[in-house]
Design a protein around this motif. Structure first.
Motif, PDB file in Angstrom:
ATOM      1  N   UNK A   1     -71.087  31.423  89.315  1.00 35.12           N
ATOM      2  CA  UNK A   1     -71.963  31.885  88.199  1.00 35.12           C
ATOM      3  C   UNK A   1     -71.589  33.106  87.619  1.00 35.12           C
ATOM      4  N   UNK A   2     -71.069  34.253  88.417  1.00 35.25           N
ATOM      5  CA  UNK A   2     -70.626  35.403  88.067  1.00 35.25           C
ATOM      6  C   UNK A   2     -69.395  35.140  87.265  1.00 35.25           C
ATOM      7  N   UNK A   3     -68.461  34.204  87.325  1.00 34.03           N
ATOM      8  CA  UNK A   3     -67.395  33.991  86.596  1.00 34.03           C
ATOM      9  C   UNK A   3     -67.840  33.604  85.101  1.00 34.03           C
ATOM     10  N   UNK A   4     -68.938  32.554  85.282  1.00 33.36           N
ATOM     11  CA  UNK A   4     -69.313  32.254  83.997  1.00 33.36           C
ATOM     12  C   UNK A   4     -69.880  33.346  83.102  1.00 33.36           C
ATOM     13  N   UNK A   5     -70.765  34.083  83.797  1.00 35.15           N
ATOM     14  CA  UNK A   5     -71.272  35.343  83.033  1.00 35.15           C
ATOM     15  C   UNK A   5     -70.405  36.302  82.390  1.00 35.15           C
ATOM     16  N   UNK A   6     -69.128  36.580  83.375  1.00 30.93           N
ATOM     17  CA  UNK A   6     -67.971  37.225  82.793  1.00 30.93           C
ATOM     18  C   UNK A   6     -67.429  36.611  81.437  1.00 30.93           C
TER      19      UNK A   6
END
Length: 132
Positions: free
Chosen positions: A28-33
């Motif tokens: 999820x963090x990668x998608x957010x970035x």
């Protein structure tokens, strides 16, 4: 990169960042970035996103405003053909029954995302075999 094409595509399907991350084998963090242009998208992830949303990588990157090339459009048409009878049956329903069916679909999508179960893309659901 153009403004948040990944976010736009994800939200158009009412998909959470967590769901997209699971489908593209990321976090999820990668998608957010990626949505906030905080870092370059790895090519393998870019290809997975492209497949997930059935758009070209050029569209995601903002190089083109054309979402699908010929092959992508052909695949989309095949998918639409599979569901054409469902659309026809839906159109014959009263407005209240159409609304009810949309609510049922939303609940099913919500339950599926909560169960962390990826959708089964290869399941052949023939409306003519159902009693819908």
């Amino acid at each position: 990169m153009t403004k948040n094409r990944i976010r736009e595509l994800r939200k158009s399907l009412n998909m959470s960042q967590e769901t997209l991350a699971a489908r593209i084998r990321s976090t999820q963090q990668a998608v957010s970035r990626m949505e906030n242009n905080a870092y370059d998208i790895p090519s393998d992830i870019l290809i997975e996103i492209s497949k997930e949303f059935n758009v070209t990588t050029d569209y995601i990157l903002g190089i083109s405003d054309v979402k699908r090339d010929y092959n992508g459009q052909y695949r989309m048409n095949q998918e639409m053909d599979k569901c054409y009878d469902i659309v026809q049956r839906y159109q014959k329903l009263s407005k209240i029954n159409q609304k009810t069916l949309r609510c049922i679909l939303e609940r099913l999508e919500q339950a599926q995302s909560e169960s962390s179960e990826p959708p089964e893309k290869e399941v052949d659901i023939n409306a003519e075999n159902s009693d819908m």
